[in-house]
Structures are given as structure tokens and as C-alpha cells.
Scaffold this motif. Structure first.
Motif, short mmCIF file in Angstrom:
data_model
loop_
_atom_site.label_atom_id
_atom_site.label_comp_id
_atom_site.label_asym_id
_atom_site.label_seq_id
_atom_site.Cartn_x
_atom_site.Cartn_y
_atom_site.Cartn_z
N ILE A 15 -33.19 -7.81 6.96
CA ILE A 15 -33.67 -9.17 7.23
C ILE A 15 -33.96 -9.91 5.93
O ILE A 15 -33.60 -11.09 5.77
N ILE A 16 -34.62 -9.25 4.97
CA ILE A 16 -34.89 -9.87 3.68
C ILE A 16 -33.57 -10.27 3.02
O ILE A 16 -33.42 -11.38 2.48
N SER A 17 -32.59 -9.37 3.06
CA SER A 17 -31.29 -9.64 2.47
C SER A 17 -30.58 -10.81 3.16
O SER A 17 -30.14 -11.77 2.51
N ARG A 18 -30.47 -10.74 4.48
CA ARG A 18 -29.68 -11.75 5.20
C ARG A 18 -30.34 -13.12 5.15
O ARG A 18 -29.66 -14.15 5.08
N ALA A 19 -31.66 -13.18 5.21
CA ALA A 19 -32.36 -14.47 5.09
C ALA A 19 -32.13 -15.06 3.70
O ALA A 19 -31.93 -16.28 3.55
N SER A 20 -32.15 -14.19 2.69
CA SER A 20 -31.92 -14.65 1.31
C SER A 20 -30.51 -15.17 1.14
O SER A 20 -30.28 -16.18 0.46
N VAL A 21 -29.55 -14.50 1.74
CA VAL A 21 -28.16 -14.94 1.66
C VAL A 21 -27.97 -16.27 2.39
O VAL A 21 -27.26 -17.16 1.92
N GLU A 22 -28.63 -16.41 3.54
CA GLU A 22 -28.55 -17.67 4.30
C GLU A 22 -29.05 -18.84 3.46
O GLU A 22 -28.40 -19.89 3.37
N VAL A 23 -30.19 -18.66 2.81
CA VAL A 23 -30.76 -19.72 1.97
C VAL A 23 -29.88 -19.97 0.75
O VAL A 23 -29.60 -21.12 0.37
#
Length: 284
Positions: free
Chosen positions: A215-223
Motif C-alpha cells: 500500500i505504501i508503495s502503490r500510493a506513492s507510485v499513484e502520487v
């Protein structure tokens, strides 16, 4: 675009930074995103997993995600003394020795305590390291050691998680206001608490530790993807002490490359304080 994840950094707004998305052009930068600002009592010098967890729990209460009774009982169930809980609550309400922080280290500390993996950093970064080790233990046990090839399985695990927690996807954790992207770390933590307390058989600590990393990774990639498109950027650099976490950084690199970006990470200098010192020297 520079992504800086670490424990403690002094921000230009007077708060403690540690999860920043910075658009950098020569010596100038613009802060375009970060994880939630969390109000913490007791300052940053003695931050451990339990104090971090208490501060996040107060945030969930303020947001109406959990009621006051649940927050207090949950904190005490993790070994927090009632007297300490009341003292920190009073200090927070009275704004006594409180700070605001976006620290990635404090997020990892809090989740580590939620999952009963570790409650105290006996050395720097112990709780984040043990949370990473717990996540990798799950991957090794279920899928074998070579987790880099499990991209489809990662997506399947996340899809099941979103269904069980009632989220539509990673976008539920990302907000936008005043030209700033904000990833809701309080909501992420509250969701993990819910599944850990309500579906503990299906979501054991190791599995939730792995999901948390994703989740930390995918949210960071989204932003990152949103900012890069808006700013016309193709180069993305990942650094800071949290980027020593191979599980986190490997997934971020993979997902960013899928989006077509050139990704840079530390090789000849460390991602932590040594690299920071070199950057300060360059700017000076």
C-alpha cells in the motif's frame, strides 16, 4: 521528482518531514506531496513504536474512525500504561511539547506495534526492519524466496484486501488540496487495525505487514505518476533511510518503470545520512 522517505528531516514549514514528493530543478524545489501530518506529543527525540501508535490512534479518534473507548483499550492492550496514555492525551490537547510530522519512520513504527511485532526501537530503525522481515517471512513461506516475480500475485492480494476492507482501490488513500497530494496514513493504519482485530485468522501479522508495504508503495507510485504528468517529468529519484527497505523499493521501482519513468536510486553513496551530507555539500 525526488521521493524522500526517512525518519526525521526538518521541513521548511517548521514541521518534521519524512515522506516528501519534491519537484527539483537545479537548486530549487517545490513540495508537491507527502503522507499525512500527524500530531505527536513528547517531541521527536524519543519516538518509539508505542508513542507513535498512540499519536496515530488519537488521529483516528479525531477523524471519527474509532471512538475514544476503543482507542484507549487498544493502546492499553499493546502495553501502554493508562497513566502514560492519559498524560499524552492531556499534552496533546494542551499542545504541550507537540510536533507535526510526516515521518515514514513513525508510520512504520506504529504499524509494527499494531501487529505486535515490536514495540520499541532498541537501535535506530529496529521496528521498521522487523516489520520488513515479517513481511518477507510471509512471502518466503507462501511463495518462496523470489518475490520479485510475483507481480500478479501482489495485485491479487491487494484486490482481496480492498474488498475485505471496503475500499475501491489505492485512490481511496490519496487526497488533493492546495496543489498538494496527501496520502492518508491515518486511514491506512485504521484499516490495518480493523482487519487485524476483526479478521485475524485470514490476516495474520506477516500478511498484513506485506500488504502494508504494498500500500505504501502503490500510493506513492499513484502520487508520483500524477505529479510527474502535471510537471512534465520523466526522471524519478528514490532516496532516504526508508529506501534501504528492499521490499518497498523493489516494488516502487517495478511499478514506476511500468508507468514508463526512468528511476534512480542510490548506488555509490548511501540512501541515509551519508547521501544527505553529500547533497548538502552540493547545495552549499
Amino acid at each position: 521528482l525526488g521521493i524522500a522517505f526517512d525518519g526525521t528531516g526538518y521541513g521548511d514549514d517548521g514541521h518534521i518531514w519524512g515522506s516528501e514528493f519534491l519537484v527539483c530543478r537545479n537548486k530549487e524545489y517545490i513540495r508537491r506531496g507527502h503522507f499525512s501530518d500527524i500530531k505527536m506529543s513528547g517531541g521527536d527525540a524519543n519516538m518509539d513504536a508505542l508513542p507513535s501508535l498512540i499519536s496515530f490512534l488519537f488521529e483516528t479518534e479525531d477523524r471519527g474512525l474509532f471512538d475514544a473507548d476503543f482507542v484507549k483499550k487498544f493502546a492499553i492492550s499493546k502495553g501502554v500504561l493508562e497513566s502514560e496514555f492519559e498524560l499524552r492525551s492531556a499534552a496533546r490537547k494542551g499542545k504541550i511539547n507537540t510536533i507535526y510530522t510526516t515521518s515514514m519512520g513513525r508510520i512504520f513504527d506504529a504499524v509494527c506495534a499494531v501487529l505486535d511485532i515490536c514495540y520499541e526501537n532498541s537501535y535506530e530503525g529496529e521496528c521498521p526492519e522487523r516489520l520488513q522481515a515479517s513481511a518477507e517471512k510471509y512471502v518466503y513461506r507462501v511463495y518462496g524466496e523470489h518475490y520479485d516475480i510475483l507481480k500478479a500475485k501482489k495485485d491479487k492480494i491487494l484486490s482481496e484486501y480492498y474488498i475485505d476492507i471496503g475500499r475501491s482501490g489505492i485512490k481511496d488513500y490519496v487526497g488533493y488540496r492546495s496543489q498538494m497530494y496527501i496520502i492518508d496514513s491515518t486511514l491506512i493504519l485504521s484499516d490495518i487495525i480493523r482487519l487485524y482485530t476483526e479478521q485475524k485468522t485470514k490476516y495474520e501479522p506477516e500478511k498484513l505487514a506485506f500488504i502494508f508495504h504494498l500500500i505504501i508503495s502503490r500510493a506513492s507510485v499513484e502520487v508520483s505518476d500524477n505529479i510527474a504528468k502535471e510537471e512534465g517529468i520523466n526522471d524519478i529519484a528514490l532516496s532516504g533511510g526508508s529506501m534501504f527497505n528492499r521490499l518497498l523499493i523493489s516494488d516502487m521501482i517495478s511499478e514506476l518503470k511500468k508507468c514508463g519513468y526512468d528511476v534512480y536510486t542510490n548506488e555509490k553513496v548511501p540512501a541515509g545520512d551519508g547521501g544527505l551530507a553529500l547533497g548538502q555539500l552540493f547545495l552549499a
